[in-house]
Design a protein around this motif. Structure first.
Motif, PDB file in Angstrom:
ATOM      1  N   ASN A 167       0.851  -1.186   0.000  1.00 16.76           N
ATOM      2  CA  ASN A 167       0.000   0.000   0.000  1.00 16.76           C
ATOM      3  C   ASN A 167       0.886   1.234   0.000  1.00 16.76           C
ATOM      4  N   ALA A 168       0.976   1.897  -1.132  1.00 17.11           N
ATOM      5  CA  ALA A 168       1.797   3.097  -1.259  1.00 17.11           C
ATOM      6  C   ALA A 168       0.973   4.371  -1.100  1.00 17.11           C
ATOM      7  N   ASP A 169      -0.287   4.252  -0.669  1.00 16.00           N
ATOM      8  CA  ASP A 169      -1.076   5.414  -0.285  1.00 16.00           C
ATOM      9  C   ASP A 169      -0.786   5.746   1.181  1.00 16.00           C
ATOM     10  N   ALA A 170      -1.037   6.973   1.557  1.00 18.18           N
ATOM     11  CA  ALA A 170      -0.925   7.387   2.958  1.00 18.18           C
ATOM     12  C   ALA A 170      -1.926   8.492   3.214  1.00 18.18           C
ATOM     13  N   MET A 171      -2.301   8.655   4.482  1.00 13.89           N
ATOM     14  CA  MET A 171      -3.229   9.718   4.840  1.00 13.89           C
ATOM     15  C   MET A 171      -2.941  10.186   6.257  1.00 13.89           C
ATOM     16  N   ALA A 172      -3.381  11.399   6.545  1.00 15.28           N
ATOM     17  CA  ALA A 172      -3.291  11.962   7.887  1.00 15.28           C
ATOM     18  C   ALA A 172      -4.569  12.746   8.134  1.00 15.28           C
ATOM     19  N   LEU A 173      -5.077  12.656   9.362  1.00 18.27           N
ATOM     20  CA  LEU A 173      -6.328  13.313   9.718  1.00 18.27           C
ATOM     21  C   LEU A 173      -6.179  13.858  11.128  1.00 18.27           C
ATOM     22  N   VAL A 174      -6.292  15.173  11.273  1.00 11.32           N
ATOM     23  CA  VAL A 174      -6.063  15.807  12.573  1.00 11.32           C
ATOM     24  C   VAL A 174      -7.016  16.988  12.754  1.00 11.32           C
ATOM     25  N   ALA A 175      -7.191  17.401  14.020  1.00 11.32           N
ATOM     26  CA  ALA A 175      -7.978  18.588  14.346  1.00 11.32           C
ATOM     27  C   ALA A 175      -7.038  19.666  14.846  1.00 11.32           C
ATOM     28  N   ALA A 176      -7.289  20.901  14.429  1.00 13.51           N
ATOM     29  CA  ALA A 176      -6.494  22.054  14.860  1.00 13.51           C
ATOM     30  C   ALA A 176      -7.447  23.187  15.199  1.00 13.51           C
TER      31      ALA A 176
ATOM     32  N   VAL B 111      -4.979  15.049   4.850  1.00 16.02           N
ATOM     33  CA  VAL B 111      -3.997  14.974   3.766  1.00 16.02           C
ATOM     34  C   VAL B 111      -4.006  13.548   3.231  1.00 16.02           C
ATOM     35  N   VAL B 112      -4.018  13.408   1.925  1.00 17.18           N
ATOM     36  CA  VAL B 112      -3.969  12.103   1.264  1.00 17.18           C
ATOM     37  C   VAL B 112      -2.870  12.141   0.210  1.00 17.18           C
ATOM     38  N   CYS B 113      -2.016  11.121   0.197  1.00 15.71           N
ATOM     39  CA  CYS B 113      -0.913  11.046  -0.764  1.00 15.71           C
ATOM     40  C   CYS B 113      -0.874   9.670  -1.410  1.00 15.71           C
ATOM     41  N   ASP B 114      -0.386   9.630  -2.629  1.00 16.61           N
ATOM     42  CA  ASP B 114      -0.306   8.397  -3.418  1.00 16.61           C
ATOM     43  C   ASP B 114       1.110   8.276  -3.959  1.00 16.61           C
ATOM     44  N   GLY B 115       1.836   7.255  -3.510  1.00 16.97           N
ATOM     45  CA  GLY B 115       3.187   7.045  -3.989  1.00 16.97           C
ATOM     46  C   GLY B 115       3.226   6.758  -5.477  1.00 16.97           C
ATOM     47  N   VAL B 116       4.137   7.414  -6.183  1.00 17.46           N
ATOM     48  CA  VAL B 116       4.280   7.202  -7.631  1.00 17.46           C
ATOM     49  C   VAL B 116       4.908   5.832  -7.855  1.00 17.46           C
ATOM     50  N   SER B 117       4.197   4.965  -8.552  1.00 21.84           N
ATOM     51  CA  SER B 117       4.557   3.550  -8.602  1.00 21.84           C
ATOM     52  C   SER B 117       5.923   3.281  -9.224  1.00 21.84           C
ATOM     53  N   MET B 118       6.371   4.123 -10.129  1.00 22.80           N
ATOM     54  CA  MET B 118       7.646   3.876 -10.796  1.00 22.80           C
ATOM     55  C   MET B 118       8.837   4.401  -9.998  1.00 22.80           C
ATOM     56  N   SER B 119       8.581   5.049  -8.868  1.00 20.38           N
ATOM     57  CA  SER B 119       9.677   5.602  -8.072  1.00 20.38           C
ATOM     58  C   SER B 119      10.054   4.639  -6.947  1.00 20.38           C
ATOM     59  N   PRO B 120      11.317   4.699  -6.463  1.00 22.27           N
ATOM     60  CA  PRO B 120      11.722   3.838  -5.350  1.00 22.27           C
ATOM     61  C   PRO B 120      11.078   4.305  -4.050  1.00 22.27           C
ATOM     62  N   ARG B 121      10.720   3.357  -3.191  1.00 28.30           N
ATOM     63  CA  ARG B 121      10.150   3.633  -1.877  1.00 28.30           C
ATOM     64  C   ARG B 121       9.022   4.658  -1.954  1.00 28.30           C
ATOM     65  N   ALA B 122       8.128   4.412  -2.890  1.00 32.56           N
ATOM     66  CA  ALA B 122       7.003   5.321  -3.076  1.00 32.56           C
ATOM     67  C   ALA B 122       6.119   5.380  -1.838  1.00 32.56           C
ATOM     68  N   ASP B 123       5.988   4.256  -1.137  1.00 31.36           N
ATOM     69  CA  ASP B 123       5.162   4.254   0.066  1.00 31.36           C
ATOM     70  C   ASP B 123       5.750   5.158   1.142  1.00 31.36           C
ATOM     71  N   ARG B 124       7.075   5.178   1.265  1.00 28.31           N
ATOM     72  CA  ARG B 124       7.711   6.044   2.246  1.00 28.31           C
ATOM     73  C   ARG B 124       7.523   7.518   1.877  1.00 28.31           C
ATOM     74  N   ALA B 125       7.598   7.830   0.592  1.00 28.48           N
ATOM     75  CA  ALA B 125       7.363   9.206   0.147  1.00 28.48           C
ATOM     76  C   ALA B 125       5.974   9.667   0.557  1.00 28.48           C
ATOM     77  N   ALA B 126       4.969   8.814   0.333  1.00 29.80           N
ATOM     78  CA  ALA B 126       3.600   9.179   0.672  1.00 29.80           C
ATOM     79  C   ALA B 126       3.433   9.377   2.175  1.00 29.80           C
ATOM     80  N   GLN B 127       4.019   8.502   2.971  1.00 30.31           N
ATOM     81  CA  GLN B 127       3.915   8.629   4.425  1.00 30.31           C
ATOM     82  C   GLN B 127       4.560   9.925   4.919  1.00 30.31           C
ATOM     83  N   VAL B 128       5.734  10.221   4.415  1.00 28.60           N
ATOM     84  CA  VAL B 128       6.443  11.436   4.832  1.00 28.60           C
ATOM     85  C   VAL B 128       5.663  12.679   4.417  1.00 28.60           C
ATOM     86  N   ALA B 129       5.149  12.681   3.201  1.00 32.19           N
ATOM     87  CA  ALA B 129       4.405  13.847   2.725  1.00 32.19           C
ATOM     88  C   ALA B 129       3.131  14.069   3.536  1.00 32.19           C
TER      89      ALA B 129
END
Length: 264
Positions: free
Chosen positions: A54-63, A70-88
């Motif tokens: 799962n190279a998607d990631a999301m974050a949900l918070v109250a401020a 925030v929702v992110c989708d790792g670019v499948s052709m890139s290395p460690r796309a799942d980590r990119a999405a989590q960090v973003a």
């Protein structure tokens, strides 16, 4: 004694981020499905039926009065796309909360947070030729309306309880629907776009990846498939994508906007 997971590729030790310490392989079961809920808003992300990770990631918070997603989708052709999405997702959500609490207007907070997320993803790359990458969409709902900010083709929609819905984002794509903008060291400094909407009726701010909208490409079809703006509703959207084939990772995050917080 605490048992550590063994890598499916080399039998090495799996790190907390779901990759092998020894060979770097992403583990299929890591983050296969996860859910989140905050103050009535909710999100669901699923690996899908055809992807190993799962190279998607999301974050949900109250401020304060704001609900931030925030929702992110790792670019499948890139290395460690799942980590990119989590960090973003993590960086973008944290920055948004900090900026809103400091008094920044939503438009500025969204744009600045996206740039910070892009820099965090770029910092993961050992070189521009080995650059983790992801798309990015963020949304804010509060007493003055709803806002969306994006880079890439993850989308935001406004789905009112009554009347037609609308897309708040426009895909950053070129010829043959090829991705034209993303976060990563090979993409340069992000140029996020921001859009606002002042709803007059209650409804739902939806953030999603292409694993959902390729099966439900319009606001009308998404609204029809969303039974409620809560965790059960997010689960229903994801279930629709899985039942339709589940060819990609799929993430749906819903933020309800109720009548008592509508703009005056």
């Amino acid at each position: 004694m605490i048992e550590t997971a063994a890598c499916v590729q080399c039998s090495g030790t799996v790190a907390p981020d779901g990759h092998c310490w020894d060979c770097g392989t992403a583990q299929p079961a890591f983050r296969a499905r996860f859910e989140a809920s905050v103050r009535g808003a909710a999100g669901v992300s699923d690996r899908g039926l055809r992807r190993g990770v799962n190279a998607d990631a999301m974050a949900l918070v109250a401020a304060g009065p704001w609900t931030v997603g925030v929702v992110c989708d790792g670019v499948s052709m890139s290395p460690r796309a799942d980590r990119a999405a989590q960090v973003a997702a993590g960086t973008g959500a944290a920055a948004l909360c900090d900026l809103l609490r400091a008094g920044a207007v939503p438009e500025t907070a969204l744009a600045d947070a996206a740039v910070r997320a892009g820099r965090a993803v770029a910092a993961l790359a050992p070189s521009v030729n080995a650059a983790p990458a992801c798309t990015y969409v963020a949304g804010i709902a509060g007493p003055d309306g709803v806002w969306a900010c994006w880079v890439g083709d993850s989308r935001a929609y406004w789905l009112p309880d009554e009347g037609p819905g609308t897309a708040l984002t426009e895909d950053d794509t070129g010829e043959h629907e090829a991705l034209a903008a993303w976060l990563g060291a090979d993409a340069g400094e992000p140029e996020p776009r921001v859009r606002s909407h002042r709803p007059r009726t209650p409804g739902t701010l939806l953030l999603c990846t292409d694993g959902l909208w390729r099966y439900l490409p319009g606001a009308g079809s998404l609204r029809a498939a969303l039974p409620s703006p809560d965790l059960d509703g997010a689960r229903s959207l994801v279930a629709y994508a899985l039942d339709a084939g589940g060819h990609d990772n799929v993430t749906a995050l819903v933020i309800p906007v109720r009548e008592d917080i509508l703009p005056g």
